[in-house]
Scaffold this active site. Structure first.
Site, mmCIF file in Angstrom:
data_model
loop_
_atom_site.group_PDB
_atom_site.id
_atom_site.type_symbol
_atom_site.label_atom_id
_atom_site.label_comp_id
_atom_site.label_asym_id
_atom_site.label_seq_id
_atom_site.Cartn_x
_atom_site.Cartn_y
_atom_site.Cartn_z
ATOM 1 C CB SER A 125 -0.862 -0.048 1.271
ATOM 2 O OG SER A 125 -1.391 1.220 1.544
ATOM 3 C CE1 TYR A 149 -3.774 -2.246 5.622
ATOM 4 C CE2 TYR A 149 -3.224 -0.048 4.820
ATOM 5 C CZ TYR A 149 -3.591 -1.359 4.573
ATOM 6 O OH TYR A 149 -3.756 -1.791 3.276
ATOM 7 C CE LYS A 153 -1.473 -4.326 3.569
ATOM 8 N NZ LYS A 153 -1.836 -5.646 3.045
HETATM 9 P P1 NAD Z 1 -11.147 -6.734 1.636
HETATM 10 O O1 NAD Z 1 -11.343 -6.603 3.097
HETATM 11 O O2 NAD Z 1 -12.323 -6.539 0.750
HETATM 12 O O3 NAD Z 1 -10.490 -8.143 1.285
HETATM 13 C C1 NAD Z 1 -9.617 -8.813 2.173
HETATM 14 C C2 NAD Z 1 -10.140 -10.233 2.295
HETATM 15 O O4 NAD Z 1 -9.272 -10.953 3.180
HETATM 16 C C3 NAD Z 1 -11.547 -10.308 2.905
HETATM 17 O O5 NAD Z 1 -12.355 -11.101 2.084
HETATM 18 C C4 NAD Z 1 -11.336 -10.947 4.275
HETATM 19 O O6 NAD Z 1 -12.430 -11.752 4.642
HETATM 20 C C5 NAD Z 1 -10.054 -11.740 4.050
HETATM 21 N N1 NAD Z 1 -9.244 -11.969 5.255
HETATM 22 C C6 NAD Z 1 -8.855 -11.063 6.183
HETATM 23 N N2 NAD Z 1 -8.092 -11.652 7.116
HETATM 24 C C7 NAD Z 1 -7.999 -12.961 6.772
HETATM 25 C C8 NAD Z 1 -7.351 -14.083 7.338
HETATM 26 N N3 NAD Z 1 -6.647 -13.973 8.460
HETATM 27 N N4 NAD Z 1 -7.465 -15.288 6.720
HETATM 28 C C9 NAD Z 1 -8.179 -15.413 5.564
HETATM 29 N N5 NAD Z 1 -8.833 -14.388 4.987
HETATM 30 C C10 NAD Z 1 -8.734 -13.169 5.583
HETATM 31 O O7 NAD Z 1 -9.966 -5.725 1.234
HETATM 32 P P2 NAD Z 1 -9.445 -5.288 -0.192
HETATM 33 O O8 NAD Z 1 -9.768 -3.859 -0.377
HETATM 34 O O9 NAD Z 1 -9.846 -6.276 -1.218
HETATM 35 O O10 NAD Z 1 -7.868 -5.374 0.066
HETATM 36 C C11 NAD Z 1 -7.107 -6.509 -0.302
HETATM 37 C C12 NAD Z 1 -5.673 -6.281 0.127
HETATM 38 O O11 NAD Z 1 -5.183 -5.083 -0.484
HETATM 39 C C13 NAD Z 1 -5.493 -6.103 1.636
HETATM 40 O O12 NAD Z 1 -4.299 -6.754 2.017
HETATM 41 C C14 NAD Z 1 -5.356 -4.605 1.787
HETATM 42 O O13 NAD Z 1 -4.594 -4.263 2.921
HETATM 43 C C15 NAD Z 1 -4.638 -4.234 0.503
HETATM 44 N N6 NAD Z 1 -4.865 -2.845 0.116
HETATM 45 C C16 NAD Z 1 -6.138 -2.374 -0.022
HETATM 46 C C17 NAD Z 1 -6.356 -1.038 -0.345
HETATM 47 C C18 NAD Z 1 -7.759 -0.489 -0.458
HETATM 48 O O14 NAD Z 1 -7.923 0.724 -0.345
HETATM 49 N N7 NAD Z 1 -8.776 -1.293 -0.703
HETATM 50 C C19 NAD Z 1 -5.267 -0.183 -0.539
HETATM 51 C C20 NAD Z 1 -3.973 -0.692 -0.416
HETATM 52 C C21 NAD Z 1 -3.784 -2.035 -0.081
#
Ligand code: NAD
Ligand code: UDP
Length: 339
Positions: A125, A149, A153
């Site tokens: 991120s 957070y 990362k």
């Molecule tokens: P999201 O919450 O929609 O998806 C994450 C998924 O991981 C969810 O379905 C959740 O149920 C699952 N999860 C969480 N902990 C878990 C565990 N311990 N075991 C198994 N499953 C687990 O989030 P997203 O927006 O799709 O983000 C995906 C990734 O991208 C994350 O790592 C997030 O930190 C990163 N990210 C997201 C953004 C954003 O703004 N959406 C920005 C930068 C980075």
């Protein structure tokens, strides 16, 4: 046929990624504990791709479960989305975030290693950069996250840099996302936050559908053209195309990639409201309130390296981001609960 393990594959970015992977001919197994997503997503992915996949409900921190999964399937690679992503909650519950995001990643990497799977894409991120004192971040911008957070990362990134040094056969891509928004063009899958959305776009769309009365705009006294915060919003379909390109690019000649995924062009909160109103035809009531603690006025990606290394560039502009978000919200006013 190339087989990919997608952790967090029923989540927002994961679900869009799985569709593009299936369309590109990959076989996919999803592992997700459904802590922030719904099982109904799986049927929608199958419907949109016309392809089946295996879904395993479980936690990425569960060594035994992962060992069983790696024994059952001959994976070539993993894409690791599973994790928690709410900045505010991470400050209040640091142990929960370090456990999920850091321990979860280490368990996955250990089980990959045991199984001889060495190709990985990790969801990082722009929060790893913190507040460098300037607004356009390249991959060489110093890494100094300002919240828990972001530190989770960075710890995982550092772990992977050290792993690569010790075990050169690993092929790893660290993809640093800016602000993912938008939805699949069908309106069948999209972002489905549980509870009150933290992020701007899902909040705007919930106001538009009438489930929230108005948007709070966090400050209009920043030193930006209209006083509101500027961010680099990137359409989830573009972001996901960057993952498929990274998977195809990783190899002996490109075995460790660290890439920003953004558009390079920031928009303000008021510009996003304007674009949403224009594309949806719905008025978004809003109120200017205090700045949100920890928010930066402005930042955006220098995404030149992704273009050079992957041939990747974001294509979709803010009108498409808003129109696709609205199509998803309008046809699924309560998210996936109808499944
Ligand atoms: P999201 O919450 O929609 O998806 C994450 C998924 O991981 C969810 O379905 C959740 O149920 C699952 N999860 C969480 N902990 C878990 C565990 N311990 N075991 C198994 N499953 C687990 O989030 P997203 O927006 O799709 O983000 C995906 C990734 O991208 C994350 O790592 C997030 O930190 C990163 N990210 C997201 C953004 C954003 O703004 N959406 C920005 C930068 C980075
Ligand atoms: N924002 C806002 N109201 C909200 C949510 C966000 O005004 O309800 C603003 C926020 O201050 C920032 C921008 O919208 O300037 C993007 O915020 P978001 O939380 O989506 O992303 P991040 O701040 O994590 O980059």
């Amino acid at each position: 046929m190339r087989k990919v393990l997608v952790t967090g594959g029923t989540g927002y970015i994961g679900s869009h990624t799985v569709i593009q992977l299936l369309n590109a001919g990959f076989e996919v197994v999803i592992l997700d504990n459904l802590s922030n997503s719904s099982k109904g997503v799986v049927a929608r992915i199958e419907e949109l791709s016309g392809t089946g996949l295996d879904f395993i409900e479980g936690d990425v921190r569960d060594h035994e479960l992962l060992r069983g999964i790696f024994a059952k399937y001959a994976f070539d690679s993993a894409i690791h989305f599973a994790g928690l992503k709410a900045v505010g909650e991470s400050q209040e519950k640091p142990l929960k975030y370090y456990d999920n995001n850091v321990t979860g990643s280490i368990v996955l990497f250990e089980e990959m290693m045991r199984a001889g799977v060495h190709k990985l894409i990790f969801s990082s991120s722009a929060t790893v950069y913190g507040d460098p004192g300037y607004v356009c971040y390249s991959e060489t911008t110093p890494l100094a996250p300002i919240n828990v957070y972001g530190r989770t990362k960075l710890i995982v990134e550092d772990t992977l840099r050290d792993l690569k040094k010790a075990e050169p056969r690993w092929q790893i891509a660290l993809l640093r996302y800016f602000n993912p928004v938008g939805a699949h063009i069908s309106g069948r899958i999209g972002e489905n936050p549980f509870g009150v959305p933290n992020n701007l776009m899902p909040f705007i769309s919930q106001v538009a559908i009438g489930s929230r009365p108005k948007l709070m705009v966090y400050g209009n006294d920043y030193a930006t053209p209209d006083g509101t915060g500027l961010r680099d919003y990137v359409h989830v379909e573009d972001l996901v195309a960057g993952h498929v390109a990274a998977l195809n690019t990783l190899g002996d000649a490109n075995s460790f990639l660290t890439l920003n995924l953004g558009t390079g062009k920031p928009y303000s909160v008021l510009e996003m409201i304007g674009a949403f109103e224009r594309t949806s035809g719905v008025k978004i009531p809003y109120e200017i309130v205090e700045r949100r603690a920890g928010d930066l006025p402005e930042y955006y990606a220098n995404a030149d390296l992704a273009k050079e290394v992957l041939g990747w560039q974001a294509r979709l502009g803010i009108d498409r981001m808003c129109a696709d978000t609205w199509r998803w919200q309008k046809t699924n006013p309560a998210g996936y609960v109808i499944d």
